[in-house]
Motif scaffolding. Structure first.
Motif, PDB file in Angstrom:
ATOM      1  N   TYR A 187       0.853  -1.186   0.000  1.00 16.56           N
ATOM      2  CA  TYR A 187       0.000   0.000   0.000  1.00 16.56           C
ATOM      3  C   TYR A 187       0.886   1.232   0.000  1.00 16.56           C
ATOM      4  O   TYR A 187       2.029   1.194   0.460  1.00 16.56           O
ATOM      5  CB  TYR A 187      -0.901   0.025   1.242  1.00 16.56           C
ATOM      6  N   VAL A 188       0.352   2.324  -0.523  1.00 18.95           N
ATOM      7  CA  VAL A 188       1.097   3.575  -0.522  1.00 18.95           C
ATOM      8  C   VAL A 188       0.204   4.661   0.055  1.00 18.95           C
ATOM      9  O   VAL A 188      -0.911   4.872  -0.412  1.00 18.95           O
ATOM     10  CB  VAL A 188       1.549   3.971  -1.943  1.00 18.95           C
ATOM     11  N   SER A 189       0.709   5.322   1.089  1.00 17.91           N
ATOM     12  CA  SER A 189       0.042   6.499   1.632  1.00 17.91           C
ATOM     13  C   SER A 189       0.647   7.707   0.934  1.00 17.91           C
ATOM     14  O   SER A 189       1.870   7.894   0.958  1.00 17.91           O
ATOM     15  CB  SER A 189       0.244   6.599   3.144  1.00 17.91           C
ATOM     16  N   LEU A 190      -0.199   8.496   0.302  1.00 15.41           N
ATOM     17  CA  LEU A 190       0.235   9.707  -0.386  1.00 15.41           C
ATOM     18  C   LEU A 190       0.054  10.877   0.584  1.00 15.41           C
ATOM     19  O   LEU A 190      -1.027  11.060   1.141  1.00 15.41           O
ATOM     20  CB  LEU A 190      -0.592   9.911  -1.653  1.00 15.41           C
ATOM     21  N   LEU A 191       1.110  11.636   0.770  1.00 10.90           N
ATOM     22  CA  LEU A 191       1.130  12.703   1.772  1.00 10.90           C
ATOM     23  C   LEU A 191       0.815  14.063   1.167  1.00 10.90           C
ATOM     24  O   LEU A 191       1.223  14.364   0.044  1.00 10.90           O
ATOM     25  CB  LEU A 191       2.509  12.782   2.433  1.00 10.90           C
ATOM     26  N   LYS A 192       0.170  14.894   1.951  1.00  7.42           N
ATOM     27  CA  LYS A 192      -0.098  16.276   1.554  1.00  7.42           C
ATOM     28  C   LYS A 192       1.202  17.085   1.581  1.00  7.42           C
ATOM     29  O   LYS A 192       1.439  17.915   0.720  1.00  7.42           O
ATOM     30  CB  LYS A 192      -1.147  16.886   2.483  1.00  7.42           C
ATOM     31  N   VAL A 193       2.041  16.831   2.575  1.00  9.29           N
ATOM     32  CA  VAL A 193       3.280  17.584   2.765  1.00  9.29           C
ATOM     33  C   VAL A 193       4.451  16.611   2.894  1.00  9.29           C
ATOM     34  O   VAL A 193       4.343  15.608   3.609  1.00  9.29           O
ATOM     35  CB  VAL A 193       3.180  18.458   4.046  1.00  9.29           C
ATOM     36  N   GLU A 194       5.549  16.917   2.211  1.00  7.11           N
ATOM     37  CA  GLU A 194       6.740  16.069   2.339  1.00  7.11           C
ATOM     38  C   GLU A 194       7.310  16.205   3.746  1.00  7.11           C
ATOM     39  O   GLU A 194       7.522  17.313   4.238  1.00  7.11           O
ATOM     40  CB  GLU A 194       7.786  16.461   1.302  1.00  7.11           C
ATOM     41  N   PRO A 195       7.568  15.078   4.415  1.00 13.04           N
ATOM     42  CA  PRO A 195       8.018  15.113   5.814  1.00 13.04           C
ATOM     43  C   PRO A 195       9.519  15.375   5.937  1.00 13.04           C
ATOM     44  O   PRO A 195      10.293  15.169   5.004  1.00 13.04           O
ATOM     45  CB  PRO A 195       7.681  13.716   6.312  1.00 13.04           C
ATOM     46  N   GLY A 196       9.901  15.795   7.132  1.00 15.55           N
ATOM     47  CA  GLY A 196      11.308  15.996   7.451  1.00 15.55           C
ATOM     48  C   GLY A 196      11.998  14.682   7.782  1.00 15.55           C
ATOM     49  O   GLY A 196      11.357  13.665   8.068  1.00 15.55           O
ATOM     50  N   ALA A 197      13.321  14.729   7.780  1.00 19.59           N
ATOM     51  CA  ALA A 197      14.136  13.522   7.969  1.00 19.59           C
ATOM     52  C   ALA A 197      13.909  12.859   9.322  1.00 19.59           C
ATOM     53  O   ALA A 197      13.878  11.625   9.421  1.00 19.59           O
ATOM     54  CB  ALA A 197      15.609  13.862   7.783  1.00 19.59           C
ATOM     55  N   ALA A 198      13.751  13.631  10.378  1.00 15.38           N
ATOM     56  CA  ALA A 198      13.614  13.048  11.722  1.00 15.38           C
ATOM     57  C   ALA A 198      12.338  12.233  11.850  1.00 15.38           C
ATOM     58  O   ALA A 198      12.355  11.122  12.396  1.00 15.38           O
ATOM     59  CB  ALA A 198      13.658  14.140  12.786  1.00 15.38           C
ATOM     60  N   VAL A 199      11.217  12.754  11.342  1.00 15.12           N
ATOM     61  CA  VAL A 199       9.967  11.998  11.453  1.00 15.12           C
ATOM     62  C   VAL A 199       9.961  10.792  10.516  1.00 15.12           C
ATOM     63  O   VAL A 199       9.392   9.753  10.835  1.00 15.12           O
ATOM     64  CB  VAL A 199       8.708  12.874  11.249  1.00 15.12           C
ATOM     65  N   VAL A 200      10.637  10.921   9.383  1.00 17.17           N
ATOM     66  CA  VAL A 200      10.776   9.775   8.471  1.00 17.17           C
ATOM     67  C   VAL A 200      11.544   8.661   9.172  1.00 17.17           C
ATOM     68  O   VAL A 200      11.135   7.500   9.163  1.00 17.17           O
ATOM     69  CB  VAL A 200      11.476  10.181   7.156  1.00 17.17           C
ATOM     70  N   ALA A 201      12.647   9.008   9.796  1.00 16.05           N
ATOM     71  CA  ALA A 201      13.467   8.008  10.500  1.00 16.05           C
ATOM     72  C   ALA A 201      12.664   7.333  11.608  1.00 16.05           C
ATOM     73  O   ALA A 201      12.739   6.110  11.783  1.00 16.05           O
ATOM     74  CB  ALA A 201      14.727   8.648  11.063  1.00 16.05           C
ATOM     75  N   ALA A 202      11.882   8.103  12.353  1.00 11.54           N
ATOM     76  CA  ALA A 202      11.078   7.530  13.438  1.00 11.54           C
ATOM     77  C   ALA A 202      10.035   6.561  12.899  1.00 11.54           C
ATOM     78  O   ALA A 202       9.816   5.489  13.477  1.00 11.54           O
ATOM     79  CB  ALA A 202      10.405   8.645  14.235  1.00 11.54           C
ATOM     80  N   LEU A 203       9.400   6.907  11.799  1.00  8.69           N
ATOM     81  CA  LEU A 203       8.394   6.010  11.219  1.00  8.69           C
ATOM     82  C   LEU A 203       9.055   4.771  10.621  1.00  8.69           C
ATOM     83  O   LEU A 203       8.601   3.644  10.852  1.00  8.69           O
ATOM     84  CB  LEU A 203       7.571   6.733  10.164  1.00  8.69           C
ATOM     85  N   GLU A 204      10.129   4.941   9.875  1.00  6.27           N
ATOM     86  CA  GLU A 204      10.799   3.795   9.265  1.00  6.27           C
ATOM     87  C   GLU A 204      11.364   2.845  10.318  1.00  6.27           C
ATOM     88  O   GLU A 204      11.478   1.644  10.076  1.00  6.27           O
ATOM     89  CB  GLU A 204      11.877   4.262   8.290  1.00  6.27           C
ATOM     90  N   ALA A 205      11.680   3.360  11.496  1.00  8.21           N
ATOM     91  CA  ALA A 205      12.186   2.521  12.589  1.00  8.21           C
ATOM     92  C   ALA A 205      11.116   1.545  13.095  1.00  8.21           C
ATOM     93  O   ALA A 205      11.449   0.574  13.783  1.00  8.21           O
ATOM     94  CB  ALA A 205      12.690   3.394  13.732  1.00  8.21           C
TER      95      ALA A 205
END
Length: 176
Positions: A102-120
């Motif tokens: 599945y792919v969630s399409l985002l309204k706003v491109e996220p910053g690196a810190a929140v990306v890292a937290a989610l990918e973790a």
């Protein structure tokens, strides 16, 4: 005129959020867009406009959808090139994946810190990968029991709408 693809969030769920395809087309045209087409009744819209600002396009659509249906319809707009890139990333990420993607399409491109937290939050059975405004959820056969979902994505990264990869591939073939 440029072509854009709009993805409507949380429509046709339950009795109070009905938004039929014909009504979507009418509301999109009422907002001043042309060349309007839809794909299945889950809020996938192709449109043409002279506007160049994604934020302005989203705002115009959301205002028209609210006026037409009486409820807010968060809308995420991508260019055809952006959608192609999402689908290409999926092929690179999980070319032989036998489960669900599945792919969630985002309204706003996220910053690196929140990306890292989610990918973790990835596990051997459930992976999450963020690339720009596309969040790939690669889930196993028990996807309906997955801990990763669009709700988790939104909690970390903001407004998003989710599509399965099959639908996104079909849209690329049809509209890109």
């Amino acid at each position: 005129m440029a072509t854009y693809l709009a993805f409507l969030r949380a429509i046709n769920l339950g009795a109070t959020r009905k938004f039929p395809k014909d009504a979507i087309v009418s509301a999109t045209e009422a907002a001043g867009f042309s060349g309007v087409a839809t794909h299945i009744n889950t809020g996938n819209v192709r449109l043409e406009t002279a506007m160049r600002s994604r934020a302005r396009i989203e705002a115009a659509l959301e205002e028209s959808y609210l006026a037409a249906q009486g409820f807010e319809v968060p809308t995420i707009v991508l260019t055809p090139a952006e959608l192609r890139a999402v689908v290409e990333e999926a092929a690179r990420l999980a070319p032989d994946h036998a489960g669900r993607h599945y792919v969630s399409l985002l309204k706003v491109e996220p910053g690196a810190a929140v990306v890292a937290a989610l990918e973790a939050r990835s596990t051997p059975d459930e992976r999450v990968h963020v690339a720009g405004r596309g969040v790939h959820l690669v889930l196993g056969e028990s996807y309906h029991l997955a801990a990763l979902s669009n709700a988790v994505v939104e909690k970390h990264l903001g407004v998003a709408t989710n599509r399965n990869l099959t639908v996104l591939r079909a849209l690329v073939q049809k509209w890109c």
